[in-house]
Design a protein around this motif. Structure first.
Motif, mmCIF file in Angstrom:
data_model
loop_
_atom_site.group_PDB
_atom_site.id
_atom_site.type_symbol
_atom_site.label_atom_id
_atom_site.label_comp_id
_atom_site.label_asym_id
_atom_site.label_seq_id
_atom_site.Cartn_x
_atom_site.Cartn_y
_atom_site.Cartn_z
ATOM 1 N N UNK A 74 -1.263 41.711 3.690
ATOM 2 C CA UNK A 74 0.142 42.044 3.546
ATOM 3 C C UNK A 74 0.612 41.722 2.133
ATOM 4 N N UNK A 75 1.280 42.666 1.510
ATOM 5 C CA UNK A 75 1.757 42.481 0.147
ATOM 6 C C UNK A 75 3.098 41.758 0.157
ATOM 7 N N UNK A 76 4.090 42.350 0.820
ATOM 8 C CA UNK A 76 5.418 41.762 0.881
ATOM 9 C C UNK A 76 6.276 42.583 1.818
ATOM 10 N N UNK A 77 7.515 42.193 1.964
ATOM 11 C CA UNK A 77 8.467 42.934 2.778
ATOM 12 C C UNK A 77 9.234 43.880 1.874
ATOM 13 N N UNK A 78 9.219 45.164 2.214
ATOM 14 C CA UNK A 78 9.977 46.154 1.470
ATOM 15 C C UNK A 78 11.061 46.699 2.392
ATOM 16 N N UNK A 79 12.336 46.505 2.033
ATOM 17 C CA UNK A 79 13.417 46.877 2.940
ATOM 18 C C UNK A 79 13.524 48.387 3.132
ATOM 19 N N UNK A 80 13.982 48.784 4.322
ATOM 20 C CA UNK A 80 14.210 50.207 4.565
ATOM 21 C C UNK A 80 15.490 50.673 3.874
ATOM 22 N N UNK A 81 15.989 51.788 4.272
ATOM 23 C CA UNK A 81 17.164 52.394 3.637
ATOM 24 C C UNK A 81 18.346 51.435 3.602
ATOM 25 N N UNK A 82 19.038 51.446 2.466
ATOM 26 C CA UNK A 82 20.206 50.589 2.300
ATOM 27 C C UNK A 82 21.217 51.301 1.407
ATOM 28 N N UNK A 83 22.487 51.146 1.732
ATOM 29 C CA UNK A 83 23.537 51.750 0.925
ATOM 30 C C UNK A 83 24.071 50.821 -0.152
ATOM 31 N N UNK A 84 23.627 49.567 -0.151
ATOM 32 C CA UNK A 84 24.162 48.596 -1.100
ATOM 33 C C UNK A 84 23.820 48.908 -2.559
ATOM 34 N N UNK A 85 22.632 49.400 -2.896
ATOM 35 C CA UNK A 85 22.396 49.764 -4.303
ATOM 36 C C UNK A 85 23.320 50.879 -4.792
ATOM 37 N N UNK A 86 23.660 51.818 -3.911
ATOM 38 C CA UNK A 86 24.572 52.895 -4.300
ATOM 39 C C UNK A 86 25.968 52.334 -4.544
ATOM 40 N N UNK A 87 26.402 51.418 -3.686
ATOM 41 C CA UNK A 87 27.710 50.781 -3.859
ATOM 42 C C UNK A 87 27.731 49.995 -5.167
ATOM 43 N N UNK A 88 26.653 49.283 -5.465
ATOM 44 C CA UNK A 88 26.584 48.507 -6.700
ATOM 45 C C UNK A 88 26.617 49.419 -7.926
ATOM 46 N N UNK A 89 25.890 50.525 -7.881
ATOM 47 C CA UNK A 89 25.902 51.470 -9.001
ATOM 48 C C UNK A 89 27.280 52.080 -9.197
ATOM 49 N N UNK A 90 27.946 52.422 -8.110
ATOM 50 C CA UNK A 90 29.303 52.966 -8.211
ATOM 51 C C UNK A 90 30.260 51.917 -8.780
ATOM 52 N N UNK A 91 30.066 50.666 -8.395
ATOM 53 C CA UNK A 91 30.926 49.601 -8.899
ATOM 54 C C UNK A 91 30.741 49.393 -10.396
ATOM 55 N N UNK A 92 29.508 49.463 -10.858
ATOM 56 C CA UNK A 92 29.264 49.330 -12.296
ATOM 57 C C UNK A 92 29.905 50.499 -13.046
ATOM 58 N N UNK A 93 29.847 51.685 -12.464
ATOM 59 C CA UNK A 93 30.501 52.841 -13.072
ATOM 60 C C UNK A 93 32.015 52.642 -13.133
ATOM 61 N N UNK A 94 32.585 52.131 -12.062
ATOM 62 C CA UNK A 94 34.033 51.866 -12.035
ATOM 63 C C UNK A 94 34.394 50.807 -13.082
ATOM 64 N N UNK A 95 33.560 49.781 -13.215
ATOM 65 C CA UNK A 95 33.811 48.751 -14.233
ATOM 66 C C UNK A 95 33.760 49.347 -15.639
#
Length: 130
Positions: A74-95
């Protein structure tokens, strides 16, 4: 990690020599600062690789007789689909837009950024390995 240590130490020495030559011939502060920072960054990476090599020992990739099956498992845990990176990218754009259009928009971006970052950090807090 030993070969990576040598690689980044060589890069750091290259930037150091280039920096010395640049200081001698150009005497321009922005280039001197950029080359100095580049030397320090390569040194930090080389130091990290050296510490990891000493702490964890040799990897199978470091030995000429290393086999593929020695790194299996086993290499590591890779998370499935998440909307948090999109929210973070949108927040950086808003900033970034807030820097242009006004402090109020920047503060909204900071609030959205907090939601995105907290979501990414705490998404798998209760997850059990196994």
């Amino acid at each position: 990690m030993k070969s990576e240590t040598y690689l980044f130490a060589g890069v750091a020495v290259f930037f150091l020599l280039t920096d010395v030559a640049y200081i001698w011939f150009a005497r321009e502060p922005a280039g001197i600062a950029a080359l100095t920072v580049s030397c320090f960054m390569a040194s930090v990476i080389a130091f990290f690789c050296l510490v990891n090599h000493r702490r964890k020992g040799e990897r199978p990739e470091d030995r000429p007789t290393g086999e593929i099956h020695e790194r299996s498992g086993r290499v590591d845990f890779f998370p499935p689909h998440s909307g948090h990176p999109v929210i973070t990218a949108a927040a950086v754009t808003i900033c970034a837009l807030g820097i242009i259009y006004g402090f109020w928009l920047f503060m909204i971006g900071i609030g959205v950024l907090a939601v995105g970052l907290i979501g990414m950090v705490l998404a798998y807090v209760g997850r059990q390995d196994g």
